[in-house]
Enzyme design. Sequence first.
Site, PDB file in Angstrom:
ATOM      1  N   HIS A   1       0.739  -1.270   0.071  1.00 23.24           N
ATOM      2  CA  HIS A   1       0.087  -0.031  -0.045  1.00 23.24           C
ATOM      3  C   HIS A   1       0.993   1.367  -0.028  1.00 23.24           C
ATOM      4  O   HIS A   1       0.436   2.358  -0.289  1.00 23.24           O
ATOM      5  CB  HIS A   1      -0.873  -0.046   1.026  1.00 23.24           C
ATOM      6  CG  HIS A   1      -2.214   0.565   0.881  1.00 23.24           C
ATOM      7  ND1 HIS A   1      -2.408   1.696   0.144  1.00 23.24           N
ATOM      8  CD2 HIS A   1      -3.683   0.107   1.259  1.00 23.24           C
ATOM      9  CE1 HIS A   1      -3.971   1.954   0.109  1.00 23.24           C
ATOM     10  NE2 HIS A   1      -4.471   0.903   0.791  1.00 23.24           N
TER      11      HIS A   1
ATOM     12  N   ASP B   1      -2.574   1.972  -4.530  1.00 22.41           N
ATOM     13  CA  ASP B   1      -3.995   2.059  -4.127  1.00 22.41           C
ATOM     14  C   ASP B   1      -4.805   1.116  -4.553  1.00 22.41           C
ATOM     15  O   ASP B   1      -4.632   0.646  -5.465  1.00 22.41           O
ATOM     16  CB  ASP B   1      -4.362   3.555  -3.866  1.00 22.41           C
ATOM     17  CG  ASP B   1      -3.620   4.444  -3.248  1.00 22.41           C
ATOM     18  OD1 ASP B   1      -2.815   4.065  -2.150  1.00 22.41           O
ATOM     19  OD2 ASP B   1      -3.359   5.625  -3.656  1.00 22.41           O
TER      20      ASP B   1
END
Length: 432
Positions: A404, A408
């Site tokens: 992450h 995204d």
Amino acid sequence: MPTTITMPQLGETVTEGTVAQWLKKPGESVEKYEPFVEISTDKVNAEVPSPVSGIIQRLLVKEGETVATGTPIAVIEDAGVPAEPARPQPPEPAGQMKAEANRMASDEPVPGHAAEPVPGRPAPARPNGQVETAMRGASPAVRRLAREHHVDIRAIKGTGSGGRVTAQDVLAAVAAPAAIAPSTTATAPVADGTSTYAQPVPGTMIPLNQARRIIAQRMLESKQSAPHAWSTIEIDVTNLWQWREREKVAFERETGYKLTLLPFFIRAVVESIAAFPLVNARFTPAGIEVLKHVNIGIAIGLPANLVVPVIKNADRLTIKALGIACGELIDKARKNRLAVDDLAGGTFTVNNNGANGSILSAPIINGGQAAIITMEAVVKRAVVLGNDAIAIRQMMNSCISIDHRVLDGYVANGFLAELKQRLESMGPDGTL
């Protein structure tokens, strides 16, 4: 003039290695490019060649000791003489690689139990008082190969340095079983910490081998350093399944490898990476590095460990070429014949969990990459089509884990949607 030899770096992400076995002792001579030590990492056992010709002066690291790359491990007194040309190795038995492409390493016998002899290839009796120099000189990888083929390594005349048995010697014995002396006595395999993973015994403690220690460390580091996020998508592969069914017999006849859905999947993955290049990236302190090459690692589970050999420049290969590349790497992995270069340079990993029946999973990202994706099992299910009709379709889930820090959910799900579209548009006709 003495030359200090250091622990080599066997792969981009490898930071340490274990001295599995010294092939030379202090006072013995070694030729340039001749293997003098076997180094073990979490992914591969590699015989390291000497950079010079000379005499082994000192060994600075004990067998079984793990040290960081760049650490001095030996001192060789440079003889200052040109290296002799490499000795020719016996040719690999014809068809040996392809004939056993589907052998599983789990065929290894349990330590302490007699291996069942192959017909026409019985194990020799152990001569009383004989020093088993062949067995002690053979590397763990060679001993493992001998166990896989139920060959007694003590009966093989080695062609390596000092009579050491090599992998080529074992394969030559497999191809010519008459060369092994007959006997009615079966011998137990040598335990090197790998067979216990294949055939664990309830109520016992399995000692951690070096591969398992480092796998545990790397997986923990990946989960601690990279914040994992996960998503999945459902894909209708009915037409693709029909295409593969139509091609598989001719493909296996031509190449010697089975045609699975894996090369089709990898082709769709690399095409989707072209549309979402951020998936093929990695996080660095300086920023996010979007990688130029698309090198696909394929995760292969073995009884003792997990390996991820790499298909270099996979975006340049056809489905047929990808199928051959997958077959070759899987074959080498199961025979413990992967080279260091086979494991280096991966930028994105594909895990074929569906081969074991998994329908949903959340894989751990391979260190230094931004994502890993799975192929889950293909199952027949009743599906509502666009015209509200119900049909039996071949359905597959695909799951992605992302770093992450790099990606995204918007990009990851866009990548999955692209992958779904490409896979569902494949087949039932086409050209490999």
